[in-house]
Scaffold this active site. Structure first.
Site, mmCIF file in Angstrom:
data_model
loop_
_atom_site.group_PDB
_atom_site.id
_atom_site.type_symbol
_atom_site.label_atom_id
_atom_site.label_comp_id
_atom_site.label_asym_id
_atom_site.label_seq_id
_atom_site.Cartn_x
_atom_site.Cartn_y
_atom_site.Cartn_z
ATOM 1 N N SER A 48 0.856 -1.192 0.000
ATOM 2 C CA SER A 48 0.000 0.000 0.000
ATOM 3 C C SER A 48 0.896 1.247 0.000
ATOM 4 C CB SER A 48 -0.939 0.001 1.207
ATOM 5 O OG SER A 48 -0.232 -0.283 2.397
ATOM 6 N N ASP A 86 6.161 -6.858 2.534
ATOM 7 C CA ASP A 86 5.197 -7.304 1.517
ATOM 8 C C ASP A 86 5.918 -7.590 0.202
ATOM 9 O OD1 ASP A 86 2.569 -7.909 1.095
ATOM 10 O OD2 ASP A 86 1.864 -5.827 1.084
ATOM 11 N N GLU A 118 0.235 -12.253 -1.677
ATOM 12 C CA GLU A 118 -1.195 -12.379 -1.949
ATOM 13 C C GLU A 118 -1.491 -13.631 -2.773
ATOM 14 O OE1 GLU A 118 -2.725 -8.819 -3.776
ATOM 15 O OE2 GLU A 118 -1.924 -7.520 -2.189
ATOM 16 N N GLU A 185 -8.829 -10.192 3.823
ATOM 17 C CA GLU A 185 -9.191 -8.808 3.482
ATOM 18 C C GLU A 185 -10.493 -8.768 2.690
ATOM 19 O OE1 GLU A 185 -6.131 -6.336 1.775
ATOM 20 O OE2 GLU A 185 -7.564 -4.743 1.309
HETATM 21 O O1 KIV Z 1 -0.309 -3.471 1.644
HETATM 22 C C1 KIV Z 1 -1.008 -3.437 2.649
HETATM 23 O O2 KIV Z 1 -1.098 -2.418 3.320
HETATM 24 C C2 KIV Z 1 -1.730 -4.655 3.000
HETATM 25 C C3 KIV Z 1 -2.745 -4.703 4.075
HETATM 26 C C4 KIV Z 1 -3.126 -6.021 4.552
HETATM 27 C C5 KIV Z 1 -3.099 -3.629 4.908
HETATM 28 O O3 KIV Z 1 -1.491 -5.651 2.410
#
Ligand code: KIV
Length: 283
Positions: A48, A86, A118, A185
């Site tokens: 994000s 991430d 993901e 999510e």
């Molecule tokens: O990138 C992100 O902020 C997320 C969330 C789960 C908040 O993957």
């Protein structure tokens, strides 16, 4: 407050715990340091980042280099909270080898303790290989923002029987692949509750109701720093955008009226100080 570093086994052990898991995103050193001084369990350096810090329309343009730089910055501010990096779009989709290499970079170069990626069943082989390399993986299913074009927008997932069945299967497959926690999510609260009841590992919800083992939010949403669209699942615990604008408006006004900087913010030469003392003695 417990100041010992939060570990992956501690998080996976918090299944059905009375102490819910708390997680927030952060993208830089300053915010990470502030979060680390609270009792927060997990800091996710989410992709994000692309929207919140880099001004992109969605998360798809975020690169490995972006994620490594920001994960390193966050890690430098966080000694206690578990830092999860991430995996950005196209850093793990191409092949198992690519996924392991890039997960390794987030650990080695970014300093993360775990990675998040993901996708469900289709990503199980990547998850398994990354875990086998000794890197803890957090799963993420439901409304996965990297699939925004496939979904045709940011739409709640799992609302009908077939979709909800697939999401449950995704959760099972990721558990078998070895994830230590699962982000749910944008799915109905009832579905999140069922998945949470079935899995042996903790679920962490965002827009997935109250029955998960923990919750995660984007920090800027929680702080009210994002004044654009505020999704239904977000609660703003502060209105920092307004505070920030008021502070800057005051600064501008004081600079223009020469109220700032005052004497207390000004350095003086030795000569000027001596003159001040002499002038004082004379009066
Ligand atoms: O990138 C992100 O902020 C997320 C969330 C789960 C908040 O993957």
């Amino acid at each position: 407050m417990d100041t010992r570093p939060v570990t992956v086994p501690e998080i996976s052990g918090r299944k059905n715990s009375e102490k819910k898991i708390t997680a927030l995103t952060a993208y830089d050193y300053s915010f990470a340091k502030l979060l680390d001084a609270t009792d927060l369990d997990i800091i996710l350096v989410g992709d994000s980042l692309g929207m919140v810090s880099l001004g992109h329309e969605n998360t798809l343009a975020v690169t490995m280099e972006n994620m490594i730089d920001h994960t390193r910055a966050v890690k430098q501010g966080a000694q206690r909270a578990l830092v999860v990096g991430d995996m950005p779009f196209m850093s793990y989709q191409v092949s198992v080898e690519q996924a392991v290499t890039n997960a390794g970079r987030l650990i080695q170069e970014g300093g993360a303790s775990a990675v998040k990626l993901e996708g469900g069943a289709r990503m199980a082989d990547r998850v398994q290989a990354i875990v086998q390399a000794g890197i803890p993986v957090m799963g993420h299913i439901g409304l996965t923002p990297q699939s925004v074009h496939q979904f045709g927008g940011y739409k709640v997932q799992g609302k009908n029987y077939l979709d909800s069945r697939q999401i449950k299967q995704d959760a099972r497959d990721l558990q078998s692949a070895g994830i230590f926690a699962l982000v749910l999510e944008g799915i109905p609260g009832e579905l999140a509750e069922e998945i949470t009841a079935e899995l042996k590992l903790p679920t962490i919800g965002i827009g997935a109701g109250a029955k998960c083992d923990g919750q995660i939010l984007v920090l800027h949403d929680l702080l009210g720093l994002n004044q654009d669209f505020v999704p239904k699942f977000v609660k703003q615990y502060a209105q920092l955008a307004d505070s920030l604008k008021n502070a800057v408006a005051k600064y501008i006004q004081e600079v223009r009226t020469e109220t700032f900087p005052g004497q207390e913010h000004t350095y003086h030469s030795k000569q000027a100080k001596l003159k001040q003392v002499n002038d004082g003695n004379r009066n």
